[in-house]
Design an enzyme around this catalytic site. Structure first.
Site, PDB file in Angstrom:
ATOM      1  N   ARG A   2      29.912  29.591  33.598  1.00  0.00           N
ATOM      2  CA  ARG A   2      30.437  30.918  33.865  1.00  0.00           C
ATOM      3  C   ARG A   2      29.473  31.789  34.660  1.00  0.00           C
ATOM      4  O   ARG A   2      28.277  31.778  34.417  1.00  0.00           O
ATOM      5  CB  ARG A   2      30.718  31.559  32.510  1.00  0.00           C
ATOM      6  CG  ARG A   2      31.089  32.991  32.586  1.00  0.00           C
ATOM      7  CD  ARG A   2      31.256  33.529  31.192  1.00  0.00           C
ATOM      8  NE  ARG A   2      30.297  34.578  30.961  1.00  0.00           N
ATOM      9  CZ  ARG A   2      29.988  35.028  29.760  1.00  0.00           C
ATOM     10  NH1 ARG A   2      30.491  34.499  28.706  1.00  0.00           N
ATOM     11  NH2 ARG A   2      29.134  35.995  29.637  1.00  0.00           N
ATOM     12  N   ARG A   6      26.904  34.039  40.726  1.00  0.00           N
ATOM     13  CA  ARG A   6      26.453  35.385  41.055  1.00  0.00           C
ATOM     14  C   ARG A   6      24.984  35.515  41.433  1.00  0.00           C
ATOM     15  O   ARG A   6      24.596  36.498  42.038  1.00  0.00           O
ATOM     16  CB  ARG A   6      26.798  36.345  39.924  1.00  0.00           C
ATOM     17  CG  ARG A   6      28.271  36.709  39.959  1.00  0.00           C
ATOM     18  CD  ARG A   6      28.602  37.767  38.988  1.00  0.00           C
ATOM     19  NE  ARG A   6      28.476  37.245  37.642  1.00  0.00           N
ATOM     20  CZ  ARG A   6      28.770  37.945  36.554  1.00  0.00           C
ATOM     21  NH1 ARG A   6      29.186  39.186  36.670  1.00  0.00           N
ATOM     22  NH2 ARG A   6      28.657  37.410  35.371  1.00  0.00           N
ATOM     23  N   ARG A  15      32.484  36.284  47.477  1.00  0.00           N
ATOM     24  CA  ARG A  15      33.172  37.116  46.491  1.00  0.00           C
ATOM     25  C   ARG A  15      33.616  38.427  47.133  1.00  0.00           C
ATOM     26  O   ARG A  15      34.717  38.904  46.889  1.00  0.00           O
ATOM     27  CB  ARG A  15      32.199  37.373  45.333  1.00  0.00           C
ATOM     28  CG  ARG A  15      32.641  38.362  44.296  1.00  0.00           C
ATOM     29  CD  ARG A  15      33.618  37.729  43.351  1.00  0.00           C
ATOM     30  NE  ARG A  15      33.865  38.578  42.206  1.00  0.00           N
ATOM     31  CZ  ARG A  15      34.646  39.647  42.205  1.00  0.00           C
ATOM     32  NH1 ARG A  15      35.260  40.019  43.309  1.00  0.00           N
ATOM     33  NH2 ARG A  15      34.818  40.355  41.114  1.00  0.00           N
ATOM     34  N   ASP A  52      38.284  29.856  36.318  1.00  0.00           N
ATOM     35  CA  ASP A  52      37.931  30.565  35.087  1.00  0.00           C
ATOM     36  C   ASP A  52      38.827  30.087  33.952  1.00  0.00           C
ATOM     37  O   ASP A  52      39.961  29.663  34.199  1.00  0.00           O
ATOM     38  CB  ASP A  52      38.078  32.088  35.254  1.00  0.00           C
ATOM     39  CG  ASP A  52      37.324  32.822  34.147  1.00  0.00           C
ATOM     40  OD1 ASP A  52      36.105  33.011  34.286  1.00  0.00           O
ATOM     41  OD2 ASP A  52      37.940  33.148  33.121  1.00  0.00           O
ATOM     42  N   TYR A 128      40.095  36.060  23.789  1.00  0.00           N
ATOM     43  CA  TYR A 128      40.244  37.017  24.898  1.00  0.00           C
ATOM     44  C   TYR A 128      41.684  37.523  24.999  1.00  0.00           C
ATOM     45  O   TYR A 128      41.920  38.687  25.320  1.00  0.00           O
ATOM     46  CB  TYR A 128      39.827  36.382  26.231  1.00  0.00           C
ATOM     47  CG  TYR A 128      38.331  36.202  26.355  1.00  0.00           C
ATOM     48  CD1 TYR A 128      37.507  37.278  26.716  1.00  0.00           C
ATOM     49  CD2 TYR A 128      37.729  34.984  26.094  1.00  0.00           C
ATOM     50  CE1 TYR A 128      36.135  37.126  26.818  1.00  0.00           C
ATOM     51  CE2 TYR A 128      36.355  34.816  26.188  1.00  0.00           C
ATOM     52  CZ  TYR A 128      35.564  35.897  26.546  1.00  0.00           C
ATOM     53  OH  TYR A 128      34.205  35.756  26.635  1.00  0.00           O
TER      54      TYR A 128
END
Ligand code: CP3
Length: 319
Positions: A2, A6, A15, A52, A128
Site C-alpha cells: 500500500r 508515493r 498520480r 487497491d 473500511y
C-alpha cells in the site's frame, strides 16, 4: 504494498497526471505504468499490481473516493440496511480495466519477474466498508460484528465470493501469484480472528484452488502474532508475509513449513544509516537459510528517501 509509489518522484508525477486515484487504478495504461515503475528503477524480482483493496466495495456498488491525503472515504454501511444497497454479485465489467492492466504489465515485465495480484481479506475490506474511512482500530466494524454477528456474517460471505472470483480473474489475466492483505487482523481477539479472518480466508483459498489447483497464494494477516500458526495451518497458504513485530525466533518454526516474506521495519528504512544496515543484517541472518522473500514488514512509508531503498538493496544483494 500500500502507498508504495508515493516515495517515488515518478509515481507522484503519474498520480498528478491522473488526478484521481481511482482513475489511476482504472486506466490500464496508467496502472500498468505504476506497476512497472519500481521494477524499472530497482530491478526487483517481482512487481505488485497497482490497484487497491477498495476496488471490491466499489465494484459492489458502494461509493468509494480517495480525496487528497485523507485516505479513502466510503459511504459507510451503518447496519444491515446498508448491505441491501450493495449489488448481489461483483460487477466484473467495472473491474475489467484492472484485468487489462494485468495483461499490459505482464507483457512489459522482463522475463522471470513475477507479477503479483492481490485483494484485501474480507475482515479488512469489511472494516473500511463499515467505518467509511480509516480508523485507529476499526471499532465500527468490531462493534457491528459484536452487536449483529449474523448481519456481519452476511457481509463477510459476500466478500468471500467476490474476492475468490476477483482473484480467479486476476490469475486468468496473467498474475503469477496473489497476496491476501489482512491489514487489521491484529485488532481481534483469538476467537474473532478465527471466525472473521482465518476461516473466510481459508474459504477464499479453497474456492480459488477448486478452479485453479496449484494457484500460488501468499497470506498477510498483519498483527496476528501467535495466531500465525493456526492461520498457516488452516488457510494453507503457499507463503506467509510477516509484519515487522514478528520475532524471527518464533517465525523460524513457521519457516520450516513454508516460505516466509518480510519483515524489515518500514520505519527503520525511513531512518536509514547504521540502524538500517543492522536491521537488514539481522533479517538476512534470521531467515536466509530457508525459503525466504526479503521484504518490508508492511508498506513503505511515503517519506522514505529513495537513497535508503538503494542502500538496503545493495546490502541485500551483496550477500
Ligand atoms: O504497492 C503498491 O502501490 C501496490 C498497490 C496497493 C495500493 N494499496 C495502492 C495505494 C496495494 C497492494 C494496496 C493495498 C491496500 N489498500 C491495503 C492493504 C495493505 C496495507 O498496506 O495495509 C489497504 C488497507 C488499503 C486501503 C487504503 N488505500 C488506504 C487505507 C489508503 C490511504 C493510505 C494513506 O496513508 O493515505 C489507500 C490509498 C493508496 N492505495 C495509495 C496507494 C498508492 C495512496 C493514494 C495516493 O496515491 O494518493
Amino acid at each position: 504494498m500500500r502507498q508504495a509509489g508515493r516515495y517515488l518522484p515518478e509515481y507522484r508525477r503519474l498520480r498528478e497526471k491522473a488526478g484521481d486515484f481511482l482513475k489511476l487504478c482504472f486506466t490500464p495504461e496508467l496502472a500498468a505504468e505504476a506497476t512497472l515503475q519500481p521494477v524499472r528503477r530497482f530491478g526487483f524480482d517481482a512487481a505488485i499490481l497497482f490497484s487497491d483493496i477498495l476496488v471490491i466495495p466499489y465494484a459492489l456498488g458502494q461509493s468509494v473516493q480517495f480525496t487528497g491525503g485523507e485516505g479513502p472515504q466510503l459511504e459507510a454501511i451503518a447496519d444491515r440496511g446498508g448491505l441491501a444497497r450493495l449489488k448481489a454479485k461483483l460487477d466484473h465489467r467495472v473491474l475489467a480495466p484492472i484485468y487489462d492492466a494485468i495483461k499490459l504489465s505482464k507483457a512489459d515485465l522482463p522475463q522471470g519477474v513475477a507479477l503479483l495480484g492481490f485483494c484485501g481479506a474480507p475482515w479488512t475490506v469489511a472494516s473500511y466498508m463499515i467505518a467509511g474511512s480509516g480508523t485507529a482500530a476499526q471499532e465500527p466494524a468490531r462493534r457491528f460484528a459484536y452487536e449483529d454477528p449474523d448481519g456481519f456474517a452476511e457481509l463477510i460471505e459476500r466478500l468471500i465470493d467476490a474476492s475468490a472470483s476477483y482473484l480467479l480473474r486476476q490469475f486468468e489475466a496473467g498474475v503469477d501469484a496473489v497476496q491476501i492483505f489482512d491489514t487489521w487482523a491484529g485488532v481481534l481477539p483469538a476467537e474473532q480472528l478465527r471466525r472473521w479472518c482465518i476461516d473466510p480466508t481459508r474459504r477464499i483459498v479453497a474456492q480459488v484452488r477448486r478452479e485453479l489447483p496449484g494457484a500460488k497464494i501468499i497470506g498477510f494477516p498483519r498483527g496476528a502474532g501467535t495466531a500465525l500458526v493456526t492461520y498457516v495451518q488452516d488457510v494453507a497458504v503457499d507463503a506467509i508475509g510477516l509484519d515487522w513485530t514478528v520475532d524471527p525466533i518464533f517465525a523460524r518454526e513457521l519457516q520450516s513449513r513454508l516460505p516466509v516474506q518480510g519483515n524489515l521495519d518500514p520505519f527503520v528504512l525511513l531512518v536509514g544509516g547504521a540502524a538500517l544496515d543492522r536491521a537488514v543484517d539481522l533479517t538476512l541472518a534470521a531467515f536466509s537459510e530457508r525459503p525466504f522473500i526479503f521484504n518490508l514488514g508492511h508498506g513503505i512509508l511515503p517519506q522514505t528517501p529513495v537513497a535508503h531503498v538503494e542502500r538496503m538493496l545493495a546490502r541485500v544483494r551483496a550477500r
